[in-house]
Design a protein around this motif. Structure first.
Motif, PDB file in Angstrom:
ATOM      1  N   ILE A 185       6.270  12.894  17.419  1.00  0.00           N
ATOM      2  CA  ILE A 185       6.850  11.551  17.389  1.00  0.00           C
ATOM      3  C   ILE A 185       5.742  10.561  17.087  1.00  0.00           C
ATOM      4  O   ILE A 185       4.567  10.842  17.298  1.00  0.00           O
ATOM      5  N   CYS A 186       6.146   9.412  16.600  1.00  0.00           N
ATOM      6  CA  CYS A 186       5.145   8.431  16.209  1.00  0.00           C
ATOM      7  C   CYS A 186       4.608   7.672  17.422  1.00  0.00           C
ATOM      8  O   CYS A 186       5.238   7.638  18.482  1.00  0.00           O
ATOM      9  N   TRP A 187       3.444   7.077  17.250  1.00  0.00           N
ATOM     10  CA  TRP A 187       2.884   6.270  18.337  1.00  0.00           C
ATOM     11  C   TRP A 187       3.781   5.088  18.667  1.00  0.00           C
ATOM     12  O   TRP A 187       3.848   4.636  19.811  1.00  0.00           O
ATOM     13  N   GLY A 188       4.502   4.607  17.675  1.00  0.00           N
ATOM     14  CA  GLY A 188       5.422   3.508  17.946  1.00  0.00           C
ATOM     15  C   GLY A 188       6.412   3.873  19.046  1.00  0.00           C
ATOM     16  O   GLY A 188       6.665   3.086  19.957  1.00  0.00           O
ATOM     17  N   CYS A 189       6.954   5.081  18.960  1.00  0.00           N
ATOM     18  CA  CYS A 189       7.886   5.556  19.986  1.00  0.00           C
ATOM     19  C   CYS A 189       7.132   5.993  21.240  1.00  0.00           C
ATOM     20  O   CYS A 189       7.517   5.655  22.360  1.00  0.00           O
ATOM     21  N   GLN A 190       6.081   6.762  21.031  1.00  0.00           N
ATOM     22  CA  GLN A 190       5.339   7.284  22.178  1.00  0.00           C
ATOM     23  C   GLN A 190       4.789   6.164  23.054  1.00  0.00           C
ATOM     24  O   GLN A 190       4.859   6.235  24.282  1.00  0.00           O
ATOM     25  N   ALA A 246       7.670  13.570  10.047  1.00  0.00           N
ATOM     26  CA  ALA A 246       8.460  12.411  10.440  1.00  0.00           C
ATOM     27  C   ALA A 246       8.688  12.417  11.947  1.00  0.00           C
ATOM     28  O   ALA A 246       8.778  13.469  12.568  1.00  0.00           O
ATOM     29  N   CYS A 247       8.768  11.234  12.501  1.00  0.00           N
ATOM     30  CA  CYS A 247       8.992  11.090  13.933  1.00  0.00           C
ATOM     31  C   CYS A 247      10.353  11.677  14.317  1.00  0.00           C
ATOM     32  O   CYS A 247      11.366  11.401  13.664  1.00  0.00           O
ATOM     33  N   ALA A 248      10.359  12.472  15.399  1.00  0.00           N
ATOM     34  CA  ALA A 248      11.607  13.084  15.853  1.00  0.00           C
ATOM     35  C   ALA A 248      12.552  12.068  16.476  1.00  0.00           C
ATOM     36  O   ALA A 248      13.729  12.340  16.650  1.00  0.00           O
ATOM     37  N   VAL A 249      12.032  10.892  16.811  1.00  0.00           N
ATOM     38  CA  VAL A 249      12.856   9.867  17.450  1.00  0.00           C
ATOM     39  C   VAL A 249      13.401   8.885  16.419  1.00  0.00           C
ATOM     40  O   VAL A 249      14.598   8.641  16.334  1.00  0.00           O
ATOM     41  N   CYS A 250      12.518   8.329  15.618  1.00  0.00           N
ATOM     42  CA  CYS A 250      12.950   7.246  14.725  1.00  0.00           C
ATOM     43  C   CYS A 250      12.812   7.604  13.246  1.00  0.00           C
ATOM     44  O   CYS A 250      13.121   6.783  12.387  1.00  0.00           O
ATOM     45  N   ALA A 251      12.317   8.820  12.964  1.00  0.00           N
ATOM     46  CA  ALA A 251      12.195   9.312  11.596  1.00  0.00           C
ATOM     47  C   ALA A 251      11.156   8.575  10.767  1.00  0.00           C
ATOM     48  O   ALA A 251      11.119   8.693   9.549  1.00  0.00           O
TER      49      ALA A 251
END
Ligand SMILES: [Zn+2]
Length: 95
Positions: free
Chosen positions: A37-42, A15-20
């Motif tokens: 972290i996910c590409w969405g956040c990255q 799971a993404c460390a930022v948005c889960a």
């Protein structure tokens, strides 16, 4: 690309460390694992930091409706009016 900066955040590999967001979901292009972290956040982090590769890709994805919450931070220069046309112009060709 700035992925390596976030490597230590990836303790939970699923799971993404930022948005889960669940990472590595084939049905979700934003879920690509970028070191925890996910590409969405990255992508948004990279774009905000001025990474031209990330910014270009994020623009494409925003134009495709994949990033409904994303809003490009336009530099405070005279061409702010071009923001909308940039999103459109970049849509099909730079993926
Ligand atoms: Zn995320």
């Amino acid at each position: 690309m700035t992925h390596l900066l976030f490597g230590e955040a990836g303790r939970n590999c699923s799971a993404c460390a930022v948005c889960a967001r669940a990472l590595g979901q084939h049905a979700d292009p934003m879920s690509l694992d970028c070191g925890g972290i996910c590409w969405g956040c990255q992508g948004e982090i990279g774009a905000a930091a001025g990474d031209p590769v990330d910014l270009a890709q994020v623009r494409v994805e925003a134009a495709q409706g994949l990033r409904p919450d994303w809003c490009e931070k336009v530099p405070k220069v005279s061409n702010a009016r071009t923001r909308r046309s940039l999103l459109v112009d970049h849509a099909p060709s730079e993926a």
